[in-house]
Design a protein around this motif. Sequence first.
Motif, PDB file in Angstrom:
ATOM      1  N   GLU A 589     -22.513  60.955  77.890  1.00  0.00           N
ATOM      2  CA  GLU A 589     -22.496  60.535  76.481  1.00  0.00           C
ATOM      3  C   GLU A 589     -23.791  59.827  76.133  1.00  0.00           C
ATOM      4  N   GLU A 590     -24.312  60.069  74.933  1.00  0.00           N
ATOM      5  CA  GLU A 590     -25.501  59.322  74.477  1.00  0.00           C
ATOM      6  C   GLU A 590     -25.084  58.429  73.329  1.00  0.00           C
ATOM      7  N   ILE A 591     -25.386  57.148  73.432  1.00  0.00           N
ATOM      8  CA  ILE A 591     -24.917  56.174  72.437  1.00  0.00           C
ATOM      9  C   ILE A 591     -26.127  55.445  71.852  1.00  0.00           C
ATOM     10  N   GLN A 592     -26.099  55.224  70.545  1.00  0.00           N
ATOM     11  CA  GLN A 592     -27.170  54.461  69.902  1.00  0.00           C
ATOM     12  C   GLN A 592     -26.674  53.039  69.687  1.00  0.00           C
ATOM     13  N   CYS A 593     -27.469  52.065  70.051  1.00  0.00           N
ATOM     14  CA  CYS A 593     -27.092  50.668  69.780  1.00  0.00           C
ATOM     15  C   CYS A 593     -28.245  49.980  69.063  1.00  0.00           C
ATOM     16  N   GLY A 594     -27.900  49.064  68.155  1.00  0.00           N
ATOM     17  CA  GLY A 594     -28.927  48.394  67.374  1.00  0.00           C
ATOM     18  C   GLY A 594     -29.635  47.307  68.154  1.00  0.00           C
ATOM     19  N   SER A 595     -28.999  46.813  69.226  1.00  0.00           N
ATOM     20  CA  SER A 595     -29.604  45.716  69.987  1.00  0.00           C
ATOM     21  C   SER A 595     -29.035  45.710  71.404  1.00  0.00           C
ATOM     22  N   LEU A 596     -29.662  44.899  72.240  1.00  0.00           N
ATOM     23  CA  LEU A 596     -29.198  44.775  73.625  1.00  0.00           C
ATOM     24  C   LEU A 596     -27.783  44.193  73.648  1.00  0.00           C
ATOM     25  N   ASP A 597     -27.526  43.229  72.732  1.00  0.00           N
ATOM     26  CA  ASP A 597     -26.193  42.587  72.674  1.00  0.00           C
ATOM     27  C   ASP A 597     -25.127  43.640  72.418  1.00  0.00           C
ATOM     28  N   GLU A 598     -25.448  44.564  71.512  1.00  0.00           N
ATOM     29  CA  GLU A 598     -24.490  45.616  71.167  1.00  0.00           C
ATOM     30  C   GLU A 598     -24.236  46.524  72.380  1.00  0.00           C
ATOM     31  N   GLU A 699     -19.721  59.790  86.154  1.00  0.00           N
ATOM     32  CA  GLU A 699     -19.874  59.537  84.711  1.00  0.00           C
ATOM     33  C   GLU A 699     -21.251  58.976  84.405  1.00  0.00           C
ATOM     34  N   LEU A 700     -21.785  59.416  83.266  1.00  0.00           N
ATOM     35  CA  LEU A 700     -23.115  58.956  82.870  1.00  0.00           C
ATOM     36  C   LEU A 700     -23.127  58.620  81.383  1.00  0.00           C
ATOM     37  N   TYR A 701     -23.653  57.445  81.054  1.00  0.00           N
ATOM     38  CA  TYR A 701     -23.825  57.038  79.654  1.00  0.00           C
ATOM     39  C   TYR A 701     -25.283  56.669  79.454  1.00  0.00           C
ATOM     40  N   VAL A 702     -25.891  57.223  78.406  1.00  0.00           N
ATOM     41  CA  VAL A 702     -27.268  56.848  78.079  1.00  0.00           C
ATOM     42  C   VAL A 702     -27.206  55.999  76.828  1.00  0.00           C
ATOM     43  N   ILE A 703     -27.697  54.782  76.921  1.00  0.00           N
ATOM     44  CA  ILE A 703     -27.617  53.887  75.754  1.00  0.00           C
ATOM     45  C   ILE A 703     -29.014  53.660  75.195  1.00  0.00           C
ATOM     46  N   ASP A 704     -29.255  54.217  74.022  1.00  0.00           N
ATOM     47  CA  ASP A 704     -30.552  54.009  73.357  1.00  0.00           C
ATOM     48  C   ASP A 704     -30.487  52.697  72.593  1.00  0.00           C
ATOM     49  N   VAL A 705     -31.272  51.726  73.041  1.00  0.00           N
ATOM     50  CA  VAL A 705     -31.285  50.459  72.307  1.00  0.00           C
ATOM     51  C   VAL A 705     -32.491  50.492  71.380  1.00  0.00           C
ATOM     52  N   MET A 706     -32.223  50.537  70.079  1.00  0.00           N
ATOM     53  CA  MET A 706     -33.312  50.640  69.104  1.00  0.00           C
ATOM     54  C   MET A 706     -34.181  49.394  69.173  1.00  0.00           C
TER      55      MET A 706
END
Length: 709
Positions: A589-598, A699-706
């Motif tokens: 899964e690829e997830i977009q997050c607005g910040s590291l906290d998110e 399982e793999l998650y990619v978290i893009d932290v903007m």
Amino acid sequence: MAENKDMENYRATSAEEEEDYFDNVELELDYSISVTEGSVELKKDSIKEQKKYMRDSHGDMDDEEFLQNMQLVNNDEAYLTRAAKRLEVYEHQKKNPYFGKVTFRYDDEGDVIPFYIGMAGYESDMNNEQLIYDWRAPVSSMYYAYEKGPASYTVNTEDMGSEKFTGHIIEKKQFVIVNGKLREAVDTDANINDVILLEALGGNSSVKMKSVVATIQKEQDAIIRNRTAYNLIVDGRAGSGKTVIAMHRLAWLLYNYKTLDSDKVMILSPNSIFGDYISDVLPELEENSVPEKEFDSLLEELLYIDEEYETKLEQSEFIIDSGDQENQRIRNLKVKSSIGFYDRFNEFLERYVSEIKFRTFHYQKVEYTGDDISAMFNGRFSRKPVYERFENIAYFIVDRVEDNSPKEFPEEKKNNLARQIQKQMVNLFAERNLVKLYVDFLAEMEPEYPGISEYKNEYGKICYEDILPILYLQVYFYGCNTYNNIKHLVIDEMQDYTIFQYAILDRIFGCKKTILGDRYQVLFYNPEETVVDVLTKIFAKRNGQGGYELMELSESYRSTAEITEFCNNILGDEGIGGNTVERHGRVPEEIQCGSLDEAVEFINDKLSYGDMDAYDNIAILTNDEADAYEVYRQLSEYTEVTLITNQSVVYSGGVVVLPKFLAKGMEFDAVYVMTDGTYKNSMVTRHTHYIACTRALHELYVIDVMQSE
Ligand SMILES: Nc1ncnc2c1ncn2[C@@H]1O[C@H](COP(=O)(O)OP(=O)(O)OP(=O)(O)O)[C@@H](O)[C@H]1O
């Protein structure tokens, strides 16, 4: 035809017969345990008596008698150590005595013999029959290399040469034995039955790498049992089993070459965490662990210059921080790690060496002028490394001095004199500063590569890419005997070393080597010049000596098909990823997050709602150490989590947070890879991302932290 006839005449063993064999082995093992325990008790009593006798009769014994008695006690104590080890093996064997079987009909005599294969061999104490064969024994090779039908194996003995046995495998079985119970005996025509392999791969990762003897694949076995290569180079995709194979190869070498002890073998590994991760495999295979080192500790140990220099880690941080920017240092770094630069440096050194002026040498009536020595150095001995030439010239002169003296010299006198002469010659070089010589070379390169002579970083330390040619220079001139006792070197993650490092390793470790890695798991991938090109250059045969064999591994065993496919897409045209094993799981899964906290909140939700409960080891891989600390700090408020830093030496599993570069070679059931959303834009970040994502099993998650503006 012969094959069919074999099959016709042979009646496969029934499930009951397999049960009987299993029960018999269990009985035999119980008997061996009781016999060994009995003899241990007897030995202990005998040691006690022997010691008492020595105490009581100490005054009446002469030195020789006392020593003889001591020797007896030592022998008995050595027996106890061996017996304890044997008992440990028997206990393991009771839980899982064997995992495979081949029934072999010999061509010449027609004898049909079933060979049961296990982690360790076992010979009956009742009738000396070999009931189980060690997986490393020559007959066991057939289990991994052949299907049913024509097969052969070769027995090599160090004194008697080799003998080949040919015949037919008429039955091949795999056994599933759990906690001392025979669950299943599966007839298998393929190499290793897929179902059993898939079951092994479907389990969770472990804190320490485990042995895989029961499911070693044919292409892997060919590497483990290779006898012919001086330098064996294995280029394999992520998760293809390179590290696990390296460990099994070591166990195989230690078993088959009796003169090779575990302290004569060394592993060069990327960091201490990795060293800890692989530390259990050899003991599990009933071998002692072998010494393990990182390149930077070799550097620290061997290099004798006063100036400060950068570590590999500091260099990596610089590269990652630079991202895709082509700054001066990145340009220099690429040139300084290239084959062309290495060749030019060697040409420079050869020129330098050929221009050396030697001093005249006098000893009693013998005189060699500087020109005479120079002629030997550049003529008769010119094919040898520089430091060997010094040694050769020194002994040559000592022989002449001896010829001129009325008496033969004792060995010690010869060596002392040779050392004196050598010292004089070496001093000529010692006067030269290694760093200065390197700087002179850089100055020569400057017109062609403007800016190349910069060799210190912003903190005034010599850059990592420059310290390597300087160490090379040192071993080029002075050689290094520190590791002459090492008879086999394993280099894992081969893509992490540059041409100078290989040239140094080649000179320090003249022994045979197994070198494994993945040409694509690098920060700068250059199809024109990969690590394989570097290796085949450095380890090419020279004067009929050395040489290499290159083998490839393309099947990827670590990750599910979905994860492997996802990872292959990251590289695109820049690399060939692994072929997938037919093991399926969740699509990454690829997830977009607005910040590291998110991002931390997302991971915490996953952890607290039970989504990860099935897994033992979960990793959060961040861009750098600072991010790792921040994620750790926030996450540890909610759950138990461990931070892994460059200083960590032990990996204890659970939920861990670590920067991507430390995850090299490791694996976890579920992986969260943090990125700053820009990894697609640069080759360095694409490849770093690929390395991080290929660590996941299930399982793999990619978290893009903007990045905030
Ligand atoms: N024949 C096999 N049977 C069972 N498991 C295997 C086999 N070969 C490899 N594996 C498993 O696959 C995983 C990957 O192996 P390993 O770490 O040795 O791969 P690698 O090629 O060194 O990977 P990387 O280059 O990505 O670090 C490990 O869990 C290992 O136990």
